[in-house]
Design an enzyme around this catalytic site. Structure first.
Site, PDB file in Angstrom:
ATOM      1  N   ASN A 282    -103.873  28.629  23.182  1.00 53.62           N
ATOM      2  CA  ASN A 282    -104.995  29.025  22.819  1.00 53.62           C
ATOM      3  C   ASN A 282    -105.838  29.282  24.351  1.00 53.62           C
ATOM      4  O   ASN A 282    -105.851  28.512  25.224  1.00 53.62           O
ATOM      5  CB  ASN A 282    -105.953  28.272  22.038  1.00 53.62           C
ATOM      6  CG  ASN A 282    -107.718  28.673  21.995  1.00 53.62           C
ATOM      7  OD1 ASN A 282    -108.369  27.681  22.177  1.00 53.62           O
ATOM      8  ND2 ASN A 282    -107.882  29.845  22.055  1.00 53.62           N
ATOM      9  N   GLY A 283    -106.178  30.813  24.564  1.00 50.69           N
ATOM     10  CA  GLY A 283    -106.911  30.918  25.836  1.00 50.69           C
ATOM     11  C   GLY A 283    -106.027  32.187  26.240  1.00 50.69           C
ATOM     12  O   GLY A 283    -105.590  33.073  25.527  1.00 50.69           O
TER      13      GLY A 283
ATOM     14  N   TRP B 176    -105.957  35.049  16.976  1.00 51.35           N
ATOM     15  CA  TRP B 176    -106.656  36.205  17.032  1.00 51.35           C
ATOM     16  C   TRP B 176    -105.971  37.192  18.109  1.00 51.35           C
ATOM     17  O   TRP B 176    -106.088  36.759  19.297  1.00 51.35           O
ATOM     18  CB  TRP B 176    -108.251  35.809  17.491  1.00 51.35           C
ATOM     19  CG  TRP B 176    -109.140  36.947  17.580  1.00 51.35           C
ATOM     20  CD1 TRP B 176    -109.524  37.718  16.459  1.00 51.35           C
ATOM     21  CD2 TRP B 176    -109.534  37.680  18.608  1.00 51.35           C
ATOM     22  NE1 TRP B 176    -110.357  38.669  16.967  1.00 51.35           N
ATOM     23  CE2 TRP B 176    -110.381  38.684  18.357  1.00 51.35           C
ATOM     24  CE3 TRP B 176    -109.404  37.314  20.090  1.00 51.35           C
ATOM     25  CZ2 TRP B 176    -111.063  39.374  19.347  1.00 51.35           C
ATOM     26  CZ3 TRP B 176    -109.963  38.188  21.032  1.00 51.35           C
ATOM     27  CH2 TRP B 176    -110.931  39.280  20.296  1.00 51.35           C
TER      28      TRP B 176
ATOM     29  N   LYS C 175    -125.429  42.374  11.420  1.00 59.38           N
ATOM     30  CA  LYS C 175    -124.482  41.841  10.075  1.00 59.38           C
ATOM     31  C   LYS C 175    -123.925  42.638   9.335  1.00 59.38           C
ATOM     32  O   LYS C 175    -122.782  42.598   8.854  1.00 59.38           O
ATOM     33  CB  LYS C 175    -125.651  41.172   9.295  1.00 59.38           C
ATOM     34  CG  LYS C 175    -126.171  39.554   9.569  1.00 59.38           C
ATOM     35  CD  LYS C 175    -125.321  38.623   9.635  1.00 59.38           C
ATOM     36  CE  LYS C 175    -124.611  38.680  11.058  1.00 59.38           C
ATOM     37  NZ  LYS C 175    -125.134  37.532  12.000  1.00 59.38           N
TER      38      LYS C 175
ATOM     39  N   ARG D 217    -110.949  30.917  13.776  1.00 57.29           N
ATOM     40  CA  ARG D 217    -110.574  31.358  15.143  1.00 57.29           C
ATOM     41  C   ARG D 217    -109.924  32.482  15.231  1.00 57.29           C
ATOM     42  O   ARG D 217    -109.447  32.964  16.176  1.00 57.29           O
ATOM     43  CB  ARG D 217    -110.257  30.108  15.939  1.00 57.29           C
ATOM     44  CG  ARG D 217    -110.967  28.772  15.810  1.00 57.29           C
ATOM     45  CD  ARG D 217    -110.483  27.768  16.427  1.00 57.29           C
ATOM     46  NE  ARG D 217    -110.072  27.807  18.029  1.00 57.29           N
ATOM     47  CZ  ARG D 217    -111.000  27.399  18.896  1.00 57.29           C
ATOM     48  NH1 ARG D 217    -112.120  26.737  18.283  1.00 57.29           N
ATOM     49  NH2 ARG D 217    -111.102  27.573  20.026  1.00 57.29           N
TER      50      ARG D 217
ATOM     51  N   GLU E 276    -120.615  44.188  10.850  1.00 59.13           N
ATOM     52  CA  GLU E 276    -119.593  43.657  11.305  1.00 59.13           C
ATOM     53  C   GLU E 276    -118.892  43.108   9.854  1.00 59.13           C
ATOM     54  O   GLU E 276    -117.401  42.860   9.923  1.00 59.13           O
ATOM     55  CB  GLU E 276    -119.750  42.400  12.021  1.00 59.13           C
ATOM     56  CG  GLU E 276    -120.677  41.261  11.249  1.00 59.13           C
ATOM     57  CD  GLU E 276    -120.899  39.948  12.070  1.00 59.13           C
ATOM     58  OE1 GLU E 276    -119.981  39.410  12.764  1.00 59.13           O
ATOM     59  OE2 GLU E 276    -121.825  39.261  12.209  1.00 59.13           O
TER      60      GLU E 276
ATOM     61  N   LYS F 256    -114.475  33.739  14.560  1.00 62.36           N
ATOM     62  CA  LYS F 256    -115.702  32.755  14.666  1.00 62.36           C
ATOM     63  C   LYS F 256    -115.997  32.291  15.910  1.00 62.36           C
ATOM     64  O   LYS F 256    -117.088  32.181  16.701  1.00 62.36           O
ATOM     65  CB  LYS F 256    -115.739  31.692  13.581  1.00 62.36           C
ATOM     66  CG  LYS F 256    -116.723  30.909  13.372  1.00 62.36           C
ATOM     67  CD  LYS F 256    -117.803  31.323  12.600  1.00 62.36           C
ATOM     68  CE  LYS F 256    -119.098  30.717  12.433  1.00 62.36           C
ATOM     69  NZ  LYS F 256    -120.330  31.654  12.468  1.00 62.36           N
TER      70      LYS F 256
ATOM     71  N   CYS G 186    -107.959  31.936  18.709  1.00 63.70           N
ATOM     72  CA  CYS G 186    -106.845  31.333  18.383  1.00 63.70           C
ATOM     73  C   CYS G 186    -107.136  29.782  17.988  1.00 63.70           C
ATOM     74  O   CYS G 186    -107.899  29.214  18.763  1.00 63.70           O
ATOM     75  CB  CYS G 186    -105.468  31.369  19.169  1.00 63.70           C
ATOM     76  SG  CYS G 186    -105.337  33.119  19.379  1.00 63.70           S
TER      77      CYS G 186
ATOM     78  N   HIS H  86    -137.569  59.933  20.948  1.00 61.65           N
ATOM     79  CA  HIS H  86    -137.065  60.249  22.200  1.00 61.65           C
ATOM     80  C   HIS H  86    -135.542  60.322  22.202  1.00 61.65           C
ATOM     81  O   HIS H  86    -134.994  60.398  23.299  1.00 61.65           O
ATOM     82  CB  HIS H  86    -137.515  59.142  23.060  1.00 61.65           C
ATOM     83  CG  HIS H  86    -138.957  58.832  23.233  1.00 61.65           C
ATOM     84  ND1 HIS H  86    -139.821  59.811  23.648  1.00 61.65           N
ATOM     85  CD2 HIS H  86    -139.724  57.823  22.484  1.00 61.65           C
ATOM     86  CE1 HIS H  86    -141.170  59.261  23.483  1.00 61.65           C
ATOM     87  NE2 HIS H  86    -141.089  58.281  22.837  1.00 61.65           N
TER      88      HIS H  86
ATOM     89  N   GLU I  74    -130.554  42.225  14.373  1.00 63.85           N
ATOM     90  CA  GLU I  74    -129.593  41.184  13.669  1.00 63.85           C
ATOM     91  C   GLU I  74    -129.173  41.945  12.326  1.00 63.85           C
ATOM     92  O   GLU I  74    -127.921  41.882  12.023  1.00 63.85           O
ATOM     93  CB  GLU I  74    -130.383  40.114  13.698  1.00 63.85           C
ATOM     94  CG  GLU I  74    -129.651  38.937  12.859  1.00 63.85           C
ATOM     95  CD  GLU I  74    -128.196  38.760  13.453  1.00 63.85           C
ATOM     96  OE1 GLU I  74    -127.834  38.936  14.520  1.00 63.85           O
ATOM     97  OE2 GLU I  74    -127.587  37.853  12.711  1.00 63.85           O
TER      98      GLU I  74
HETATM   99  C1  F6R Z   1    -122.082  37.427  14.510  1.00 65.76           C
HETATM  100  C2  F6R Z   1    -121.742  36.605  15.288  1.00 65.76           C
HETATM  101  C3  F6R Z   1    -121.451  36.541  16.769  1.00 65.76           C
HETATM  102  C4  F6R Z   1    -121.690  35.311  17.366  1.00 65.76           C
HETATM  103  C5  F6R Z   1    -121.465  35.323  18.980  1.00 65.76           C
HETATM  104  C6  F6R Z   1    -121.536  34.028  19.624  1.00 65.76           C
HETATM  105  O1  F6R Z   1    -122.427  37.404  13.162  1.00 65.76           O
HETATM  106  O2  F6R Z   1    -121.603  35.466  14.719  1.00 65.76           O
HETATM  107  O3  F6R Z   1    -122.098  37.615  17.272  1.00 65.76           O
HETATM  108  O4  F6R Z   1    -123.080  35.139  17.243  1.00 65.76           O
HETATM  109  O5  F6R Z   1    -119.853  35.565  18.837  1.00 65.76           O
HETATM  110  O6  F6R Z   1    -121.047  33.084  19.009  1.00 65.76           O
HETATM  111  P1  F6R Z   1    -121.685  31.427  19.335  1.00 65.76           P
HETATM  112  O7  F6R Z   1    -122.903  31.461  18.736  1.00 65.76           O
HETATM  113  O8  F6R Z   1    -120.666  30.469  18.818  1.00 65.76           O
HETATM  114  O9  F6R Z   1    -121.571  31.254  20.875  1.00 65.76           O
END
Ligand code: F6R
Length: 586
Positions: free
Chosen positions: A98-99, A72, A462, A26, A465, A581, A2, A481, A458
């Site tokens: 927020n929290g 969020w 991507k 956020r 998500e 994010k 948030c 396996h 990775e």
């Molecule tokens: C995926 C992504 C997340 C962040 C994770 C950690 O694309 O962005 O998996 O990498 O939430 O976030 P940070 O790097 O801000 O600690």
């Protein structure tokens, strides 16, 4: 998660909306705003993004005081009832939070018994009901002894031009100039409006009015805060010609390498690299979440080649539950783009309390993680707005390369310059063709060995998500396996094969997939003959470069693949469903 914001001054709505737009990374489940007007509250709430709220506040044009929130969802569904701001029983005050309030159920039970009525299901509404009808510093301070969990809170009342705030674990910053003040979850809100800001620390609370900012500690003493300057370059966030931030950010790859080279040439960082005397440590831990965790896996590869040490990579959310040996012989890197990830912060504090040396690898240099860690190395990627991390991953990998090289006292600048010259952002029309094919699929596998397996992890993250396609990564040698049982006719399997040492074996694993009807897609930098070519349904060649940088070169192409697939599916890659994010809850 948030984002919260409060503002006093001219054009309160405009400033709150612009701040919310910057905080939207956020969370974007709902957005709400309250502006004080004529000793009353004007309340606007909408489900969905800030754009919806914008439509809903067109008629408001005042100066004054207000608060706003982008949510969020943690406790309670996505609905207007759960949208912030939340109100006290008699609606005399309201707040944004927020929290997470961990003991909210107990607190709510007590309040309900006293006859207090609740409108929604959030933990935050409990805080508004606890605060009651008259805001005061005493009441704000009391929150610290009543609430368990994490909170940053901004609250206003109907009749005073004041913002009250409190902070524990969730971030909070205050910017100021002569006739306006802003308090927010992230200094990026201040961009273009303010030059100076304060960072509020855990346990601090206070009051903001046009007469000034009062910050108090838990001993009720007024605290003199250090003033920081807003770094405009770091916080600039225009999309330029790009429709979405994600593509813009992938396209910044080369300039990020330039930024890193520039910064790591400077004496201050050279000194910090040198002071990290690796001989003093027996064990190295690399800790992060999601993409940052994957960057840790790449870092481990670099470190293993250069150092004879035990090197562990840990998911931050698991770190405190594992039996890790942590003492003053342990060197722990905490990797985080935002520097605000709650799991990573908890892991960092845990390691620090056990005497480990803690180093942050962060993008947001003003963040909580930077402040707590013993030292930090900036990744110099610039503001990353798209929820899916792309350029930060590239930058994190490069910083680990620099660290590994500097541990061996080897030069890294010239290799980085050469790599930058060779780096290719890929052939968009080819990637789009593959994306178009994937956009009709509901499952995709990524396979590879060694470093290519990390890239597969990775790449799968991507893709899943931002497209919601079920994407799964597996070490190619592990398929037989168990996972091979999932391979059926027409299922796309993306084979990442850039490492000459493992190439032949990966090919064998790929053919095992083909024999079961899977569609094979090859991502490689290795020259291949016709026989190999004929076995694949689609091939993307990666430009060759120093093998150390191949995981960076290949992930750029796979990030773009995820991006173009999402766009082809009509999805907004910048704002994937259910995600945010900055993950400020555990
Ligand atoms: C995926 C992504 C997340 C962040 C994770 C950690 O694309 O962005 O998996 O990498 O939430 O976030 P940070 O790097 O801000 O600690």
């Amino acid at each position: 998660m948030c984002g919260i914001i409060g503002y006093i001054g001219k054009n309160v709505k405009k400033n709150l909306i612009e701040g919310l737009e910057r905080l939207e990374y956020r969370g974007y489940d709902s957005a709400g705003m309250v502006i004080q007007y004529n000793n009353n509250f004007i309340v606007r709430k909408t489900v969905g993004s800030v754009d919806n709220l914008k439509e809903n506040v067109k008629d408001i044009e005042f100066d004054g005081v207000g608060i706003a929130h982008t949510r969020w969802a943690t406790h309670g569904k996505i609905s207007l009832e759960n949208c912030h701001p939340h109100f006290s029983f008699k609606n005399e005050i309201c707040l944004v939070h927020n929290g997470i309030i961990e003991n909210f159920e107990k607190l709510k039970e007590k309040l309900v018994k006293k006859g207090i009525k609740f409108y929604g299901e959030t933990d935050s509404e409990v805080v508004a009901k606890i605060l009651g009808e008259n805001l005061s510093l005493k009441k704000i301070k009391k929150l610290f002894s009543l609430l368990e969990g994490s909170f940053s809170i901004v609250s206003i009342s109907k009749n005073k031009k004041e913002l009250f705030f409190a902070k524990y674990k969730s971030p909070l910053y205050i910017a100021f100039k002569e006739k306006s003040m802003m308090v927010a979850s992230d200094p990026s809100c201040f961009f273009g409006k303010f030059n100076k800001y304060l960072t509020i620390d855990d346990g601090e609370y206070g009051k903001i009015s046009l007469n000034g900012i009062e910050v108090y500690n838990q001993d009720s003493q007024m605290v003199e805060k250090k003033v920081s300057k807003i770094k405009t370059k770091e916080l600039a966030d225009d999309k330029n010609k790009f429709k979405y931030y994600m593509l813009k950010e992938i396209n910044e790859s080369k300039s990020i390498i330039d930024n890193i080279i520039e910064r790591y040439k400077q004496s201050q960082l050279i000194f910090r690299l040198k002071s990290l005397n690796i001989k003093n440590f027996n064990r190295i831990y690399l800790v992060g979440c999601g993409t940052a965790y994957h960057a840790g896996l790449v870092g481990q590869m670099y470190f293993k080649e250069m150092l004879e040490k035990d090197i562990f990579v840990c998911k931050a959310s698991e770190f405190i539950f594992e039996k890790n040996i942590l003492d003053n012989k342990s060197l722990c890197f905490f990797i985080s783009q935002s520097g605000e990830t709650a799991d990573t912060i908890t892991a960092l504090k845990f390691a620090k309390n056990r005497g480990a040396k803690t180093i942050a690898i962060v993008n947001a240099e003003y963040s909580t993680i930077t402040r707590i860690a013993d030292d930090f190395f900036p990744i110099c990627a610039g503001l990353e707005k798209a929820v899916a991390s792309t350029k930060a991953y590239l930058a994190q990998c490069i910083i680990f390369y620099i660290l590994a090289k500097s541990f061996k006292n080897e030069d890294f600048i010239s290799n980085l310059i050469t790599f930058k010259g060779k780096l290719s952002l890929g052939n968009n029309s080819l990637i789009k063709r593959l994306a178009s094919y994937l956009s009709y699929k509901d499952k995709v596998f990524f396979i590879g060995r060694g470093i290519d397996y990390i890239t597969s992890l990775e790449a799968a993250l991507k893709l899943k998500e931002i497209t919601y396609i079920y994407a799964f990564a597996e070490c190619s040698g592990e398929l037989k396996h168990g996972t091979l049982a999932l391979i059926e006719k027409e299922i796309p399997v993306i084979v990442v094969a850039t490492d000459k040492k493992t190439f032949a074996k990966v090919l064998n694993n790929a053919y095992e997939v083909k024999a079961r009807g899977g569609k094979l897609i090859l991502i490689t930098s290795i020259a291949i003959n016709k026989e190999i070519k004929d076995n694949f349904d689609f091939i993307i060649k990666i430009r060759r470069c120093d093998e150390k940088f191949l995981p960076i070169q290949s992930i750029i192409i796979l990030q773009k693949l995820a991006y173009f697939t999402a766009v082809k599916m009509g999805l907004n890659p910048d704002m994937p469903r259910n995600l945010a994010k900055s993950v400020t809850v555990e």
